[in-house]
Design a protein around this motif. Structure first.
Motif, PDB file in Angstrom:
ATOM      1  N   SER A 227       0.807  -1.143  -0.031  1.00 30.81           N
ATOM      2  CA  SER A 227       0.227  -0.096   0.043  1.00 30.81           C
ATOM      3  C   SER A 227       0.827   1.266   0.050  1.00 30.81           C
ATOM      4  CB  SER A 227      -1.039   0.080   1.003  1.00 30.81           C
ATOM      5  OG  SER A 227      -0.217  -0.322   2.434  1.00 30.81           O
ATOM      6  N   PHE A 228       0.370   2.248  -0.812  1.00 31.22           N
ATOM      7  CA  PHE A 228       1.055   3.653  -0.777  1.00 31.22           C
ATOM      8  C   PHE A 228       0.117   4.745  -0.004  1.00 31.22           C
ATOM      9  CE2 PHE A 228       2.509   1.214  -4.119  1.00 31.22           C
ATOM     10  CZ  PHE A 228       3.834   1.507  -4.397  1.00 31.22           C
ATOM     11  N   TRP A 229       0.715   5.424   0.900  1.00 28.71           N
ATOM     12  CA  TRP A 229       0.213   6.260   1.908  1.00 28.71           C
ATOM     13  C   TRP A 229       0.647   7.745   1.614  1.00 28.71           C
ATOM     14  CZ3 TRP A 229      -3.162   4.362   5.862  1.00 28.71           C
ATOM     15  CH2 TRP A 229      -3.160   2.885   5.996  1.00 28.71           C
ATOM     16  N   ILE A 230      -0.351   8.558   1.704  1.00 31.74           N
ATOM     17  CA  ILE A 230      -0.203  10.025   1.560  1.00 31.74           C
ATOM     18  C   ILE A 230      -1.133  10.648   2.597  1.00 31.74           C
ATOM     19  CG2 ILE A 230      -2.527  10.312  -0.100  1.00 31.74           C
ATOM     20  CD1 ILE A 230      -0.508  12.069  -1.789  1.00 31.74           C
ATOM     21  N   ARG A 231      -0.372  11.804   2.971  1.00 30.75           N
ATOM     22  CA  ARG A 231      -1.150  12.593   3.861  1.00 30.75           C
ATOM     23  C   ARG A 231      -2.289  13.515   3.139  1.00 30.75           C
ATOM     24  NH1 ARG A 231       4.499  16.237   5.711  1.00 30.75           N
ATOM     25  NH2 ARG A 231       4.081  16.518   3.745  1.00 30.75           N
ATOM     26  N   ASP A 232      -3.202  14.045   4.017  1.00 21.51           N
ATOM     27  CA  ASP A 232      -4.261  14.751   3.602  1.00 21.51           C
ATOM     28  C   ASP A 232      -3.874  16.089   2.804  1.00 21.51           C
ATOM     29  OD1 ASP A 232      -6.659  13.178   3.944  1.00 21.51           O
ATOM     30  OD2 ASP A 232      -6.574  13.563   6.271  1.00 21.51           O
ATOM     31  N   GLU A 233      -3.025  16.761   3.478  1.00 23.37           N
ATOM     32  CA  GLU A 233      -2.566  17.944   2.819  1.00 23.37           C
ATOM     33  C   GLU A 233      -1.984  17.786   1.496  1.00 23.37           C
ATOM     34  OE1 GLU A 233       0.343  17.464   6.397  1.00 23.37           O
ATOM     35  OE2 GLU A 233      -1.748  17.007   5.971  1.00 23.37           O
ATOM     36  N   ASP A 234      -1.006  16.661   1.404  1.00 26.94           N
ATOM     37  CA  ASP A 234      -0.565  16.470   0.209  1.00 26.94           C
ATOM     38  C   ASP A 234      -1.568  15.858  -0.888  1.00 26.94           C
ATOM     39  OD1 ASP A 234       2.051  17.209   1.036  1.00 26.94           O
ATOM     40  OD2 ASP A 234       2.525  15.268   1.803  1.00 26.94           O
ATOM     41  N   LEU A 235      -2.542  15.159  -0.462  1.00 27.42           N
ATOM     42  CA  LEU A 235      -3.667  14.847  -1.408  1.00 27.42           C
ATOM     43  C   LEU A 235      -4.254  16.062  -1.873  1.00 27.42           C
ATOM     44  CD1 LEU A 235      -4.854  12.688  -2.822  1.00 27.42           C
ATOM     45  CD2 LEU A 235      -6.362  12.330  -0.668  1.00 27.42           C
ATOM     46  N   ARG A 236      -4.507  16.748  -1.031  1.00 29.51           N
ATOM     47  CA  ARG A 236      -5.350  17.983  -1.614  1.00 29.51           C
ATOM     48  C   ARG A 236      -4.523  19.040  -2.691  1.00 29.51           C
ATOM     49  NH1 ARG A 236      -7.068  18.212   3.933  1.00 29.51           N
ATOM     50  NH2 ARG A 236      -5.317  19.642   4.440  1.00 29.51           N
ATOM     51  N   ASN A 242       6.155  12.952  -0.910  1.00 28.76           N
ATOM     52  CA  ASN A 242       6.201  12.343   0.759  1.00 28.76           C
ATOM     53  C   ASN A 242       5.381  11.050   0.919  1.00 28.76           C
ATOM     54  OD1 ASN A 242       7.656  14.622   1.535  1.00 28.76           O
ATOM     55  ND2 ASN A 242       5.829  15.711   1.237  1.00 28.76           N
ATOM     56  N   VAL A 243       5.224  10.422  -0.381  1.00 32.71           N
ATOM     57  CA  VAL A 243       4.275   9.225  -0.083  1.00 32.71           C
ATOM     58  C   VAL A 243       5.158   8.212   0.585  1.00 32.71           C
ATOM     59  CG1 VAL A 243       3.464   7.338  -1.361  1.00 32.71           C
ATOM     60  CG2 VAL A 243       2.966   9.515  -2.339  1.00 32.71           C
ATOM     61  N   ARG A 244       4.566   7.368   1.496  1.00 31.92           N
ATOM     62  CA  ARG A 244       4.907   6.380   2.210  1.00 31.92           C
ATOM     63  C   ARG A 244       4.559   5.066   1.654  1.00 31.92           C
ATOM     64  NH1 ARG A 244       7.558  10.114   3.193  1.00 31.92           N
ATOM     65  NH2 ARG A 244       7.889  11.442   5.246  1.00 31.92           N
ATOM     66  N   ARG A 245       5.342   3.960   1.907  1.00 31.40           N
ATOM     67  CA  ARG A 245       4.797   2.660   1.443  1.00 31.40           C
ATOM     68  C   ARG A 245       4.706   1.590   2.663  1.00 31.40           C
ATOM     69  NH1 ARG A 245       9.140  -1.070  -1.469  1.00 31.40           N
ATOM     70  NH2 ARG A 245      10.398  -0.033   0.488  1.00 31.40           N
TER      71      ARG A 245
END
Length: 250
Positions: A227-236, A242-245
């Motif tokens: 899975s790849f994870w992103i912060r809300d503010e980065d998604l917006r 800064n994606v994390r795995r």
């Protein structure tokens, strides 16, 4: 009925079940947690899709294939942004055309920290109108087309937000999951939404961007999901730097 009509009707039915199962107060806290997402199912027939597990990316000559410690990374998946934007509408804040490319280090050997970063993964956007598939850049997994559908996502017992919404009532969440199961089948792969696996380590302050389960012919050794994870503010903001795995091993 068009897809928009089906989606709105489906959401009304979901909201009704949540209110019935949780009661007025808890439902009002839980309903804002329902997230839009895209569910993917892998196809092994002649189905055509621009969203794939593996395959060769469509890029132009200026594209620089990402590397980890001098070795080309593996293209794990590619997502058709135009299709995602069509299914999610205003909830899709990333580019509305082109593709998102999801890379990881070949052996899942990168040492990573959810706090300090993860140099073993990379998510890149390539614009629409890029050239055809390129060969010779990096390891290629067999292409497996993904069929996409809009599918709302709700938090589970593993999510602290759900626990707070129901005041710690575990049975209420169990009963809700059962009541919603026919309307919200768990997809094998999901774009956005909540994490579908209870055992996946969750980076603090991040939400899932893409979740993938291993498929026959595209297995990743002992790794069963990534899975790849992103912060809300980065998604917006559409910021993919800064994606994390995270991943699970059998």
């Amino acid at each position: 009925m068009d897809s928009a009509g089906r989606d709105s009707g489906n959401r009304r039915a979901i909201d009704e079940i949540i209110r019935t199962e949780l009661g007025t107060d808890a439902a009002e806290r839980f309903l804002p947690l329902v997230r839009p997402s895209v569910g993917f199912s892998a196809r092994t027939d002649s189905f055509e899709s621009d969203s794939l597990i593996g395959g060769l990316p469509r890029t132009d000559e200026s594209f620089e294939w990402p590397h980890y410690r001098g070795q080309p990374m593996v293209l794990l998946a590619q997502v058709d942004c135009r299709r995602a934007a069509h299914l999610l509408g205003k909830d899709w804040t990333l580019p509305g055309s082109g593709h998102l490319l999801f890379f990881h280090d070949d052996d899942f050997a990168a040492e990573f920290s959810f706090d300090l970063g993860d140099d073993g993964c990379r998510v890149l956007h390539v614009a629409a109108g890029s050239g055809g598939p390129r060969e010779g850049d990096g390891p290629a997994l067999p292409a497996l087309p993904l069929e996409a559908c809009a599918l709302p996502s709700v938090p589970t017992l593993a999510d602290t937000e759900a626990d707070r919404a129901v005041g710690g009532d575990v049975m209420a969440l169990i009963n809700l999951a059962e009541a919603l199961s026919t309307l919200l089948p768990a997809p094998r792969h999901r774009l956005l939404g909540w994490c579908d696996s209870w055992d996946t380590p969750r980076p603090t302050g991040h939400r899932p961007l893409l979740q993938l389960e291993a498929e026959a012919g595209t297995a990743w050794g002992e790794v069963v999901n990534v899975s790849f994870w992103i912060r809300d503010e980065d998604l917006r903001a559409g910021d993919l730097r800064n994606v994390r795995r995270s991943y699970e091993v059998a």
